[in-house]
Design a protein around this motif. Structure first.
Motif, PDB file in Angstrom:
ATOM      1  N   UNK A 188      -7.285 -40.562 -28.605  1.00 49.56           N
ATOM      2  CA  UNK A 188      -7.842 -41.190 -27.356  1.00 49.56           C
ATOM      3  C   UNK A 188      -7.379 -40.728 -26.045  1.00 49.56           C
ATOM      4  N   UNK A 189      -6.140 -40.156 -26.251  1.00 46.35           N
ATOM      5  CA  UNK A 189      -5.405 -39.927 -24.822  1.00 46.35           C
ATOM      6  C   UNK A 189      -4.753 -40.966 -24.373  1.00 46.35           C
ATOM      7  N   UNK A 190      -4.659 -42.266 -24.891  1.00 46.49           N
ATOM      8  CA  UNK A 190      -4.009 -43.463 -24.300  1.00 46.49           C
ATOM      9  C   UNK A 190      -2.159 -43.246 -24.511  1.00 46.49           C
ATOM     10  N   UNK A 191      -1.579 -43.941 -23.300  1.00 46.16           N
ATOM     11  CA  UNK A 191      -0.347 -43.526 -23.524  1.00 46.16           C
ATOM     12  C   UNK A 191       0.282 -45.034 -24.529  1.00 46.16           C
ATOM     13  N   UNK A 192       1.305 -44.494 -25.416  1.00 46.29           N
ATOM     14  CA  UNK A 192       1.646 -45.384 -26.593  1.00 46.29           C
ATOM     15  C   UNK A 192       3.095 -45.194 -26.907  1.00 46.29           C
ATOM     16  N   UNK A 193       4.153 -45.933 -27.497  1.00 42.40           N
ATOM     17  CA  UNK A 193       5.265 -45.820 -27.524  1.00 42.40           C
ATOM     18  C   UNK A 193       5.284 -44.821 -29.012  1.00 42.40           C
ATOM     19  N   UNK A 194       6.416 -43.755 -28.721  1.00 45.37           N
ATOM     20  CA  UNK A 194       6.391 -42.891 -29.836  1.00 45.37           C
ATOM     21  C   UNK A 194       6.684 -43.475 -31.115  1.00 45.37           C
ATOM     22  N   UNK A 195       6.310 -42.775 -32.333  1.00 43.70           N
ATOM     23  CA  UNK A 195       6.419 -43.163 -33.748  1.00 43.70           C
ATOM     24  C   UNK A 195       5.845 -44.532 -34.078  1.00 43.70           C
ATOM     25  N   UNK A 196       4.678 -44.887 -33.220  1.00 40.67           N
ATOM     26  CA  UNK A 196       3.920 -46.081 -33.583  1.00 40.67           C
ATOM     27  C   UNK A 196       2.404 -45.853 -33.506  1.00 40.67           C
ATOM     28  N   UNK A 197       1.544 -46.744 -34.268  1.00 40.93           N
ATOM     29  CA  UNK A 197       0.246 -46.576 -34.278  1.00 40.93           C
ATOM     30  C   UNK A 197      -0.336 -47.004 -33.062  1.00 40.93           C
ATOM     31  N   UNK A 198      -1.285 -46.176 -32.426  1.00 36.92           N
ATOM     32  CA  UNK A 198      -2.001 -46.485 -31.243  1.00 36.92           C
ATOM     33  C   UNK A 198      -2.659 -47.738 -31.295  1.00 36.92           C
ATOM     34  N   UNK A 199      -2.191 -48.614 -30.215  1.00 35.74           N
ATOM     35  CA  UNK A 199      -3.010 -49.853 -30.261  1.00 35.74           C
ATOM     36  C   UNK A 199      -4.484 -49.625 -29.603  1.00 35.74           C
ATOM     37  N   UNK A 229      -5.058 -44.773 -34.585  1.00 35.59           N
ATOM     38  CA  UNK A 229      -4.396 -43.696 -35.372  1.00 35.59           C
ATOM     39  C   UNK A 229      -3.185 -43.244 -35.270  1.00 35.59           C
ATOM     40  N   UNK A 230      -2.559 -42.755 -36.060  1.00 41.00           N
ATOM     41  CA  UNK A 230      -1.182 -42.286 -36.184  1.00 41.00           C
ATOM     42  C   UNK A 230      -1.091 -40.970 -36.981  1.00 41.00           C
ATOM     43  N   UNK A 231      -0.465 -39.817 -36.275  1.00 36.94           N
ATOM     44  CA  UNK A 231      -0.169 -38.711 -36.783  1.00 36.94           C
ATOM     45  C   UNK A 231      -1.587 -37.861 -37.272  1.00 36.94           C
ATOM     46  N   UNK A 232      -2.775 -38.038 -36.472  1.00 41.22           N
ATOM     47  CA  UNK A 232      -3.901 -37.457 -36.841  1.00 41.22           C
ATOM     48  C   UNK A 232      -4.690 -38.159 -37.818  1.00 41.22           C
ATOM     49  N   UNK A 233      -4.575 -39.376 -38.353  1.00 44.54           N
ATOM     50  CA  UNK A 233      -5.367 -40.114 -39.076  1.00 44.54           C
ATOM     51  C   UNK A 233      -5.231 -41.704 -38.930  1.00 44.54           C
ATOM     52  N   UNK A 234      -6.615 -41.927 -39.215  1.00 51.06           N
ATOM     53  CA  UNK A 234      -6.748 -43.719 -38.786  1.00 51.06           C
ATOM     54  C   UNK A 234      -6.038 -44.457 -39.981  1.00 51.06           C
ATOM     55  N   UNK A 235      -5.161 -45.441 -39.400  1.00 51.94           N
ATOM     56  CA  UNK A 235      -4.340 -46.216 -40.135  1.00 51.94           C
ATOM     57  C   UNK A 235      -4.848 -47.724 -40.125  1.00 51.94           C
ATOM     58  N   UNK A 236      -5.234 -47.971 -38.680  1.00 48.59           N
ATOM     59  CA  UNK A 236      -5.749 -49.423 -38.790  1.00 48.59           C
ATOM     60  C   UNK A 236      -7.159 -49.296 -38.081  1.00 48.59           C
TER      61      UNK A 236
END
Length: 64
Positions: A34-45, A49-56
């Motif tokens: 999505x291009x939003x800024x997020x902390x590294x090594x965390x799921x995008x709030x 998505x995390x590492x190219x796949x939807x986790x939540x």
């Protein structure tokens, strides 16, 4: 009476003790989905998505 130090601590000893007190800013990375800024090594709030796949799964009406 309260015990007091017998000798003065050196500036080097004092500064070594205080070396851990500095705050470090959290490094932010851009989400690949999505291009939003997020902390590294965390799921995008924002998109879940995390590492190219939807986790939540995040509801679209909940985001707005």
């Amino acid at each position: 009476m309260v015990p007091h130090p017998k000798r003065k601590h050196s500036k080097g000893r004092r500064d070594r003790r205080r070396a851990q007190d500095g705050l470090v800013a959290i490094s932010l990375v851009q989400c690949s989905n999505c291009g939003e800024m997020r902390p590294s090594h965390t799921v995008c709030p924002n998109c879940g998505h995390y590492q190219g796949r939807e986790v939540i799964a995040i509801d679209k009406d909940k985001k707005a």
